[in-house]
Every structure is written in C-alpha cells, then in structure tokens.
Design a protein around this motif. Structure first.
Motif, PDB file in Angstrom:
ATOM      1  N   UNK A 246       0.747  -1.257  -0.139  1.00  0.00           N
ATOM      2  CA  UNK A 246      -0.055  -0.031  -0.117  1.00  0.00           C
ATOM      3  C   UNK A 246       0.956   1.144  -0.353  1.00  0.00           C
ATOM      4  N   UNK A 247       1.951   1.257   0.652  1.00  0.00           N
ATOM      5  CA  UNK A 247       2.755   2.452   0.835  1.00  0.00           C
ATOM      6  C   UNK A 247       3.596   2.608  -0.318  1.00  0.00           C
ATOM      7  N   UNK A 248       4.043   1.450  -1.230  1.00  0.00           N
ATOM      8  CA  UNK A 248       4.522   1.624  -2.549  1.00  0.00           C
ATOM      9  C   UNK A 248       3.765   2.287  -3.469  1.00  0.00           C
ATOM     10  N   UNK A 249       2.499   1.830  -3.507  1.00  0.00           N
ATOM     11  CA  UNK A 249       1.380   2.367  -4.370  1.00  0.00           C
ATOM     12  C   UNK A 249       0.856   3.771  -4.028  1.00  0.00           C
ATOM     13  N   UNK A 250       1.431   4.310  -2.767  1.00  0.00           N
ATOM     14  CA  UNK A 250       0.937   5.470  -2.317  1.00  0.00           C
ATOM     15  C   UNK A 250      -0.399   5.846  -1.940  1.00  0.00           C
ATOM     16  N   UNK A 251      -0.880   4.725  -1.360  1.00  0.00           N
ATOM     17  CA  UNK A 251      -2.379   4.652  -1.153  1.00  0.00           C
ATOM     18  C   UNK A 251      -2.650   5.157   0.309  1.00  0.00           C
ATOM     19  N   UNK A 252      -3.294   6.168   0.503  1.00  0.00           N
ATOM     20  CA  UNK A 252      -3.338   6.739   1.839  1.00  0.00           C
ATOM     21  C   UNK A 252      -4.083   6.118   2.623  1.00  0.00           C
TER      22      UNK A 252
END
Length: 355
Positions: A246-252
């Motif tokens: 999730x962090x890699x895809x920048x999902x907040x």
C-alpha cells in the motif's frame, strides 16, 4: 482500498499442479488493464521448498497476472527477522535448494542433513546399503523448513544434533536441557494434492520428531519459534507485506481489514518464547482479520463443531500443532464460499468496493 487479501495457494488457487478454474476468473477482477493490482494482495503458503521468486513465477503463469516475489510469503519468510541466528552455523532440514533458501533468508553458515551425513557416515545406518576420519562439525541451531524425503535419516541426525548439544559425532548427553534452538516452519499435518485424500505434511514429520525426542529423554522438544499458517507471527509478517504494498502504491487509506481466503484465524503459541522479532515489524495496523473458507481444499463444510464448546476439545479432533491453544471459535470461519472467485465477489460486496 482499506482492505487487503491474504490468499492460500494449495486447495484455493491450485490442486497439486492443476489450477482451480475459478482462480483465473477471480484474479481478472483484482487487476487493472495494465496488470496492476487494485488492492494489496499477499500469497501465503506453507510450502518451503523453493525461493519466493520461483513461487511468484509459478503463480504468474497459473493466474495470468504478474505476481512479484514481494507478494509471496513462504512458510520460512519470517526467518528474515531472526537475525541473531544468521551468523551461526544452522542445520537445515527439508526439500528443494535448501542452501539457497537459507542464504536468501540471511543465514551465513547453513549445513544440510546430507552434508552432515557425509561428515558422519556412521550415524545413518537404518539403510544398511548406506553404512560405511569422522570429522567434527558443530551446529548451533536447527531450522526445519519442511518435510524431507528420507525421514529416517533426518529424524536420526536431528536427534543426534539435539542430544549432543550440536556436536553429532559425540556421545549423547540428554541431561543438556533445554537443547539447542529449533525453529520450525509449516506445521500442516496434512495437505491436499491430486490424490482424493490429504497427504502427510511437515506437521506429521514434527509429530515423529517430538515423540522420538520425548521417548528417549522423557522431556518435551521445545521450539524457539513456530511459523507458517496459522501462527500469529505469520499473519503479522503478511500484514507487514500488505502495508508495504500500500505504501509503495502511495495509497493513503489505512488498511483496516485483512481477508484470509482459504485460511483460518491466527493462533497463538502456548509459550511466546521470544518476542524480539516484534521490534522488526511496525505495530499491527489492521483492525480485523476475517477468514473466508473455500470448499475446494482440505476444509470440509459437513463436519460439525459441537454446540457446547467446553466439550469440543474432546469431541473435535484438533489437527493443529501441540503447542497451539485450541479455541473452538477459531474453527468457525467468518464466511464460507464455494471457491476463490466467489470469495473475491463477497469481499468486494462487503467493502462496497467497485473496481
């Protein structure tokens, strides 16, 4: 997305080497037109006989979507956290490219059962055709990756290492207790392949090892750690991988719910012998882990769980490892669906998620 998927592989996506038809259909719903996953996904397997990359390549071919090794969690993956063992000589048991697997996990001095047997030919004599300068070697811990091929050889040499405090050429000293550390991956008593009924898993090998050790010494074999489904450590590490995606895809949006498809809820070890690995993982963020059982694997929807849970320990056969507490509530899944495609549909519906 505020949720992620943890997918079992055997019995959920494949049966042996044959893909389950619903799997391809399910994964078309989980990726966009560029092949990127729309939600974080981790594949959680109790297999331990190959590197993550090989399993990722197999899944990519089977499912028709690109799977990276960072989405694959083998039974042994959490061993990356046990850095205090990485510099020491460890005896490894299992199948596949064991030295490569051990080195990929960070172990600098792994030694296989076969190498130990070559150094100590007098120790392995069940098969008379293999009987023969015995070299002195030492092992500071034992890592059980999975069921080996020659059980009698592995059982004999692991017992030798445990009863000699890591110097298998020496006489037994059963009074040296507790023995050197044993780290075990994958406690599955049975697993499903192409055969009509389940086959012996690594848990069956461990039952043999535990009982031989107890019969000889009168004491219980102790594990430093048990990993692989359904251990709590495995699900914490899987959640760490979900959050990393999730962090890699920048999902907040924080990940609130994990859906374990094919798996049961996590169980705690009776004795949490060592919690130092927890420092390696960020504090768990997901509020819920829901189990979605599919009827294509070992799970049998027709077995009944007793109404009175006080009686269930005697009435229900518990196939889990002896060091895990049996909670009848954990046998009951949150949801039961026919297959993995129905599981994805159900989760999208529960989460009001429209790709």
């Amino acid at each position: 997305p505020s949720f992620g998927f943890l997918f079992d592989i055997d019995g959920v996506l494949v049966r042996g080497k044959t893909p389950i038809p619903a799997a391809k259909k399910a994964f078309q719903k989980l990726v966009n037109s560029q092949g990127q996953f729309l939600v974080p996904v981790v594949f959680v397997t109790n297999a331990g006989d190959c590197l993550r990359q090989k399993k990722a390549d197999q899944l990519s071919r089977l499912l028709g979507v690109p799977v990276s090794q960072d989405q694959v969690m083998m039974s042994h993956s959490p061993l990356r956290m046990f850095k205090r063992y990485h510099e020491k000589c460890v005896l490894v048991s299992g199948q596949g490219p064991l030295l490569e697997i051990a080195q990929d996990l960070g172990f600098c001095q792994p030694i296989t059962i076969e190498t130990l047997r070559e150094k100590h030919p007098l120790l392995d004599v069940v098969d008379h055709d293999r009987r023969p300068s015995v070299l002195v070697s030492e092992c500071f811990s034992v890592v059980l990756f999975g069921e080996p091929v020659r059980w009698e050889t592995n059982l004999q040499l692991i017992i030798d290492v445990l009863l000699t405090s890591g110097y298998p050429g020496n006489p037994y000293h059963p009074e040296n207790y507790p023995h050197i550390p044993v780290l075990a991956c994958n406690m599955d008593l049975m697993w499903v392949a192409e055969a009509q009924s389940p086959r012996f898993g690594h848990g069956t090998f461990m039952v043999c090892l535990e009982n031989i050790y107890k019969k000889i010494t009168g004491k219980d074999l102790k594990y430093e750690v048990l990993m692989g489904k359904p251990s709590k450590l495995t699900y914490q590490y899987a959640e760490y991988l979900i959050r990393a995606q999730a962090a890699e895809r920048q999902w907040k949006q924080p990940i609130q719910t994990l859906y374990a498809v094919g798996g049961s809820a996590a169980l705690s070890q009776d004795e949490e012998i060592d919690n130092s690995w927890e420092n390696e993982l960020a504090s768990a963020a997901a509020a819920h882990c829901r189990s979605v059982l599919v009827c294509t694997g070992v799970y049998n929807p027709h077995t009944e769980v007793p109404v009175d849970t006080r009686e269930s320990v005697t009435e229900t056969v518990f196939h889990g490892h002896r060091d895990f507490r049996f909670d009848p509530a954990l046998v009951e899944p949150d949801h039961i669906v026919p297959d993995v495609d129905a599981a994805v549909d159900l989760v999208f519906q529960l989460e009001n998620f429209a790709p």
